[in-house]
Write a protein that holds these residues in place. Structure first.
Motif, mmCIF file in Angstrom:
data_model
loop_
_atom_site.group_PDB
_atom_site.id
_atom_site.type_symbol
_atom_site.label_atom_id
_atom_site.label_comp_id
_atom_site.label_asym_id
_atom_site.label_seq_id
_atom_site.Cartn_x
_atom_site.Cartn_y
_atom_site.Cartn_z
ATOM 1 N N ILE A 93 0.848 -1.198 0.000
ATOM 2 C CA ILE A 93 0.000 0.000 0.000
ATOM 3 C C ILE A 93 0.880 1.244 0.000
ATOM 4 N N GLY A 94 0.253 2.391 -0.257
ATOM 5 C CA GLY A 94 0.995 3.649 -0.304
ATOM 6 C C GLY A 94 1.352 4.139 1.090
ATOM 7 N N VAL A 95 2.324 5.063 1.130
ATOM 8 C CA VAL A 95 2.780 5.603 2.410
ATOM 9 C C VAL A 95 1.625 6.277 3.164
ATOM 10 N N SER A 96 0.821 7.072 2.446
ATOM 11 C CA SER A 96 -0.228 7.801 3.153
ATOM 12 C C SER A 96 -1.270 6.832 3.704
ATOM 13 N N GLU A 97 -1.501 5.736 2.975
ATOM 14 C CA GLU A 97 -2.457 4.736 3.468
ATOM 15 C C GLU A 97 -1.911 4.025 4.706
ATOM 16 N N ALA A 98 -0.596 3.767 4.683
ATOM 17 C CA ALA A 98 0.013 3.105 5.843
ATOM 18 C C ALA A 98 0.011 4.039 7.059
ATOM 19 N N LEU A 99 0.253 5.328 6.822
ATOM 20 C CA LEU A 99 0.233 6.284 7.942
ATOM 21 C C LEU A 99 -1.174 6.382 8.523
ATOM 22 N N GLN A 100 -2.142 6.289 7.643
ATOM 23 C CA GLN A 100 -3.535 6.284 8.112
ATOM 24 C C GLN A 100 -3.790 5.042 8.981
ATOM 25 N N ALA A 101 -3.227 3.881 8.550
ATOM 26 C CA ALA A 101 -3.473 2.629 9.273
ATOM 27 C C ALA A 101 -2.923 2.675 10.703
ATOM 28 N N ILE A 102 -1.776 3.371 10.902
ATOM 29 C CA ILE A 102 -1.177 3.393 12.244
ATOM 30 C C ILE A 102 -1.708 4.534 13.117
ATOM 31 N N THR A 103 -2.661 5.284 12.566
ATOM 32 C CA THR A 103 -3.258 6.367 13.358
ATOM 33 C C THR A 103 -4.779 6.168 13.411
ATOM 34 N N LEU A 104 -5.460 6.774 12.436
ATOM 35 C CA LEU A 104 -6.915 6.734 12.433
ATOM 36 C C LEU A 104 -7.464 5.320 12.248
ATOM 37 N N GLY A 105 -6.762 4.524 11.435
ATOM 38 C CA GLY A 105 -7.225 3.157 11.187
ATOM 39 C C GLY A 105 -7.250 2.370 12.488
ATOM 40 N N ALA A 106 -6.145 2.424 13.224
ATOM 41 C CA ALA A 106 -6.077 1.683 14.483
ATOM 42 C C ALA A 106 -7.049 2.260 15.506
ATOM 43 N N ALA A 107 -7.191 3.600 15.514
ATOM 44 C CA ALA A 107 -8.141 4.229 16.455
ATOM 45 C C ALA A 107 -9.559 3.732 16.172
ATOM 46 N N THR A 108 -9.872 3.532 14.892
ATOM 47 C CA THR A 108 -11.204 3.052 14.512
ATOM 48 C C THR A 108 -11.453 1.661 15.083
ATOM 49 N N THR A 109 -10.426 0.794 15.010
ATOM 50 C CA THR A 109 -10.617 -0.571 15.520
ATOM 51 C C THR A 109 -10.789 -0.577 17.038
ATOM 52 N N LEU A 110 -10.383 0.494 17.700
ATOM 53 C CA LEU A 110 -10.527 0.559 19.162
ATOM 54 C C LEU A 110 -11.741 1.388 19.588
ATOM 55 N N HIS A 111 -12.606 1.737 18.616
ATOM 56 C CA HIS A 111 -13.754 2.608 18.926
ATOM 57 C C HIS A 111 -13.282 3.940 19.506
ATOM 58 N N MET A 112 -12.127 4.417 19.079
ATOM 59 C CA MET A 112 -11.616 5.682 19.629
ATOM 60 C C MET A 112 -11.354 6.713 18.538
ATOM 61 N N ASP A 113 -11.874 6.490 17.338
ATOM 62 C CA ASP A 113 -11.547 7.371 16.219
ATOM 63 C C ASP A 113 -12.191 8.746 16.341
ATOM 64 N N HIS A 114 -13.145 8.891 17.257
ATOM 65 C CA HIS A 114 -13.718 10.217 17.480
ATOM 66 C C HIS A 114 -12.891 11.020 18.482
ATOM 67 N N GLU A 115 -11.908 10.349 19.097
ATOM 68 C CA GLU A 115 -11.109 11.020 20.127
ATOM 69 C C GLU A 115 -9.650 11.186 19.733
ATOM 70 N N VAL A 116 -9.111 10.182 19.044
ATOM 71 C CA VAL A 116 -7.683 10.202 18.688
ATOM 72 C C VAL A 116 -7.530 9.730 17.242
ATOM 73 N N GLY A 117 -6.306 9.746 16.749
ATOM 74 C CA GLY A 117 -6.041 9.205 15.410
ATOM 75 C C GLY A 117 -5.890 10.259 14.337
ATOM 76 N N SER A 118 -6.318 11.483 14.602
ATOM 77 C CA SER A 118 -6.084 12.578 13.662
ATOM 78 C C SER A 118 -5.997 13.867 14.470
ATOM 79 N N ILE A 119 -5.431 14.881 13.832
ATOM 80 C CA ILE A 119 -5.298 16.173 14.513
ATOM 81 C C ILE A 119 -6.397 17.072 13.984
ATOM 82 N N GLU A 120 -7.479 17.133 14.689
ATOM 83 C CA GLU A 120 -8.567 18.003 14.267
ATOM 84 C C GLU A 120 -9.355 18.486 15.476
ATOM 85 N N THR A 121 -10.033 19.556 15.303
ATOM 86 C CA THR A 121 -10.725 20.250 16.394
ATOM 87 C C THR A 121 -11.560 19.289 17.238
#
Lengths: 304, 543
Positions: free
Chosen positions: B476-504
């Motif tokens: 997979i591409g670099v940006s897809e892999a970076l997504q997997a180790i941040t937002l992707g993993a946060a999603t699998t932990l039911h935490m994607d609304h709290e962590v995994g990306s830098i947004e308000t």
């Protein structure tokens, strides 16, 4: 240590409860590896301490979950040390793998792998391609096979079932069982921790009969060659379910202990801390048939 | 109103597609207030500008979705692995590249021990078992009297010296499964699987599960995470008795504890109903930094241990099929009971038969009860084929793929365990993307080292230890892999609304990097330098 294997619903739990109910002074510790319904009848339970249930008659039951290490460590550290460790293997466990713990651990002696087969569902489970290899391993790894729920199956199906089982495992005795009931001395064999082998009387042999099983014993203080004994035990037919003996071995000091269940034969030095003080000799239990006594008399005559 | 802190950075990679990059991030009350340029941010009012990351790259803190607390505690033993590693306190442990180096490392460790301590080492690499196997004689040269035990990196094998062997009475060939015999007919020191290792472990006090439980282990685990940019980590199996939960709450609550910790309840040590009740009870004990309530269910074993459940045509080398830790029909019951009650499940499935059985159980549960609030996860999910990914999509099931396996075990899978066809599709990130299956990638530390950027490198390059590309399609591409180790993993932990990306609104949890993973090049992703992390706006520089 005895391992009780068998697929889900084969009746292991019923048998375990029966054995605990009829422990007859033996302190049995059961490790339970299934996480289905509560395995021990409520009325037997005296107290609960963490993972360990204690019974009024001195027996105990411990849930092993998925962590064999923790369960074995707890069982081995349990005080006072139980007379028997009975492992009720999970329905999908390969009992031989669990038996390896007893073979490897110096503080344990393997008393055999006993697999229970559910006569009603055997064919269905055996032909499920996700389970067939597991069921096969449970049967081939057994030193004794118990065919349960025999009262619920027509004779011809029972015979077919038995012939399939014999095809997988020709050396293990095959015992028909109803309602998961089997007497403790067949399941565990004779208990030497009680200080002596039962039923041995000086200078003679005895045998007793109950409905389907026969018992036999012989006293002897002759020195016996270990290799010859092993060969004799090996040659016994599978209708002889269990043999246990304490004897003097030629060219060796002290007492030795031999036991056989199915194809599993163990001959080793009697632990020095054993309180054994009775007569040396052998006891056997087997399926009741007319040759039972003759077979054993002849076999032991040759090595005495 | 609380104060606003603004970090400036060389580049901020937000993982928020609305504004994927920024130069500044504003933090208030531990949360991201805004990202953008300083002009945009200044609209929120007075702020304190912090330029300490002006030459750094800021990413969302990495999320390790599958590891074990033991990754901290295991360092009380001496490391003898092939790869360089850094212990929780920052000591560099260069990889040992020959048997001589292994023995030298042991000799060094031996000198520091008290007279009655056993010498225990870990991480020993199977690469040393290729031509000549380590045996008791090698270890006897380190000590004749002190018991020595070397735990291999897969945790299924151990090599011990003669002093250890005699403790367990392994002095002659007693025909015990797993006790390897040397040319002289006596045990050579190699012990295979738990039954054979148990008598030694018991006598030397080696209890691997216990390694994850002490205060020091929890603290060390936090340090391990911090060093690799991880700010949220999931401890994938734990018995979670009350006293451990209480201890975990105290430690994670400390402002110096650098991660949010999720710990999963072992789902196969008690009846389904008890697991459900305990999971719901635990969920209520969650805090901002300790997440409880999800359940781990182990179905099969491992591919490298030949204990995974494989569909036809089974093992490439003809080894028998693997083991079930739970019967398929029991799994159906457990999954239905937990799903119905709203308990999230992480189901360990390595082989494709285990994946099939788990998906059938989830399918039945989902037909019985609609719970759109739950995202269940297949953990490892290594051998899934494309039909199984399509089924995951239909059922709304996520995958956490074991990308590190490609590097550490890929050669063995290709040559020995499952053969080329299925090895090439292992840990199929591209297939997950093709069918829109939410996915993460993981290390399973300490089985392989925790380092999300290394895991991302594995998913992007799919290179094995010998340098072979294991399935170009699934790269997979670099940006897809970076997504997997941040937002992707946060999603699998039911935490994607709290962590995994830098947004308000999300937690100000960041990985602070010396290099830019987007431009360093796919081959160098694993070499990106790490300064440390920020958790809820607080800096945690690697000491």
């Amino acid at each position: 240590m005895t391992v009780l294997g068998g697929f889900l619903g084969s009746g292991k739990t019923t048998l375990v409860n029966h054995l605990l109910r009829h422990a007859d002074g033996k302190r049995i510790m059961v490790l339970v590896n299934d996480f289905g319904e509560l395995p021990i009848d409520q009325d037997l339970i005296a107290a609960k301490d963490g993972n360990i249930l204690t019974l009024a008659n001195g027996c105990a039951c411990c849930s092993m979950g998925a962590d064999l290490y923790k369960a074995f460590a707890a069982a081995l550290d349990y005080a006072p040390a139980p007379d028997h460790l009975l492992i009720e293997a999970s329905g999908v466990a390969e009992p031989k793998r669990i038996a390896n713990f007893a073979r490897a651990e110096p503080d344990l002696t393997l008393n055999g792998v006993i697999t229970m087969v559910d006569a009603v569902n055997f064919e269905k489970t055996r032909t499920d391609n996700r389970l067939s290899d597991i069921v096969e391993a449970q049967i081939t790894g057994a030193h004794m096979l118990l065919l349960n729920k025999c009262d619920l199956v027509p004779t011809q199906d029972l015979e077919k079932c038995e012939s399939v089982l014999r095809g997988f495992n020709g050396t293990a005795p095959l015992i028909r069982v109803e309602h998961g009931v089997l007497s403790a001395d067949i399941f565990f064999g004779e208990d030497i921790k009680a200080g002596r082998l039962k039923e041995i009387s000086e200078g003679s042999h005895t045998h007793t009969h109950e409905a389907d099983f026969a018992r036999w014993s012989v006293a002897t203080d002759t020195e016996i060659d270990k290799a010859a004994l092993r060969e004799t035990l090996l040659q016994l037919p599978s209708s002889i379910l269990r043999v246990k003996g304490i004897f003097r071995a030629s060219g060796e000091d002290g007492l030795w202990i031999a036991h056989k269940v199915g194809a599993h034969i163990d001959i080793s030095r009697l632990p020095t801390d054993s309180s054994f003080s009775g007569n040396t000799g052998f006891v056997a239990i087997g399926l009741s048939n007319q040759d039972f006594t003759t077979i054993l008399d002849t076999a032991f005559q040759s090595i005495k | 109103m609380s104060a606003i802190t603004v970090f400036s950075a060389k580049k901020i990679i937000t993982m928020n597609p609305v504004r994927p990059h920024a130069t500044h991030v504003a933090i208030r009350d531990g949360r991201v207030l805004a990202t953008g340029t300083i002009e945009e941010i200044s609209g929120w009012g007075d702020y304190q500008l912090d330029d300490s990351f002006a030459d750094k790259v800021i990413m969302p803190g990495f999320v390790e979705g599958h590891c074990h607390l033991m990754a901290g505690g295991i360092w009380r033993y001496t490391y003898v692995g092939y790869q360089d590693r850094v212990d929780p306190d920052g000591r560099q442990w260069p990889g040992v590249k020959s048997l001589e180096e292994v023995l030298a490392r042991l000799q060094e460790a031996e000198a520091d021990l008290g007279p009655d301590d056993p010498l225990v080492a870990w991480g020993f690499d199977p690469i040393f078992l290729m031509d000549r196997r380590l045996d008791k004689n090698d270890l006897d040269s380190v000590s004749q009297n002190r018991p020595i035990a070397i735990i291999h990196s897969n945790f299924h094998l151990m090599t011990v010296n003669s002093a250890s062997l005699s403790l367990a009475n392994y002095v002659a060939d007693m025909d015990i499964d797993g006790v390897a015999i040397g040319p002289d007919g006596t045990p050579n020191g190699e012990l295979q699987e738990m039954a054979a290792m148990f008598p030694i472990m018991r006598r030397l006090g080696i209890d691997l599960r216990e390694l994850g439980r002490t205060t020091r282990s929890l603290v060390d685990f936090g340090k391990v995470c911090n060093r690799v940019g991880v700010t949220t980590a999931a401890d994938l199996i734990n018995d979670l008795p009350d006293e451990d939960v209480a201890q975990m709450r105290v430690i994670t609550d400390g402002s110096d504890y650098p991660i949010r910790l999720m710990s999963l309840l072992n789902g196969i040590s008690q009846p389904a109903e008890e697991t459900r009740e305990r999971a719901l009870e635990l969920k209520a004990k969650s805090t901002e930094k300790l997440r409880l309530g999800a359940v781990k269910i182990i179905t099969d074993g491992s591919i490298q241990g030949f204990t995974a459940r494989l569909r036809w045509p089974h093992h490439y080398n003809g080894a028998p099929n693997g083991i079930w830790n739970i019967a398929p029909e029991q799994l159906n019951v457990l999954v239905s009971v937990l799903h119905e009650a709203g308990v999230q499940m992480h189901i360990h499935t390595n082989g494709d038969e285990a994946i099939e059985v788990a998906l059938e159980a989830l399918e039945q549960a989902k037909i019985k009860k609609n719970r759109p609030d739950l995202l269940h996860v297949l953990q490892h999910c290594q051998m899934a084929d494309r039909a199984q990914f399509r089924k995951m999509k239909r059922l709304g099931v996520a995958a956490n793929l074991f990308s590190n396996h490609i590097y550490y075990f890929g050669d063995k899978h290709y040559e020995l365990t499952i053969g080329p066809d299925r090895a090439l599709r292992m840990d199929a990130c591209q297939s997950a993307i093709d069918y829109g299956v939410p996915f993460a990638i993981h290390s399973d530390a300490p089985v392989t080292p925790m380092a999300p950027l290394f895991t991302a490198w594995c998913a992007v390059n799919r290179l094995t230890e010998s340098g072979k590309c294991l399935g170009e399609y699934e790269r997979i591409g670099v940006s897809e892999a970076l997504q997997a180790i941040t937002l992707g993993a946060a999603t699998t932990l039911h935490m994607d609304h709290e962590v995994g990306s830098i947004e308000t609104g999300k937690w100000a949890d960041f990985a602070i990097l010396d290099d830019d993973p987007e431009t360093i090049g796919a081959g160098k992703l694993k070499d990106v330098g790490i300064w440390g992390t920020v958790l809820a706006g607080e800096k945690h520089k690697i000491p």
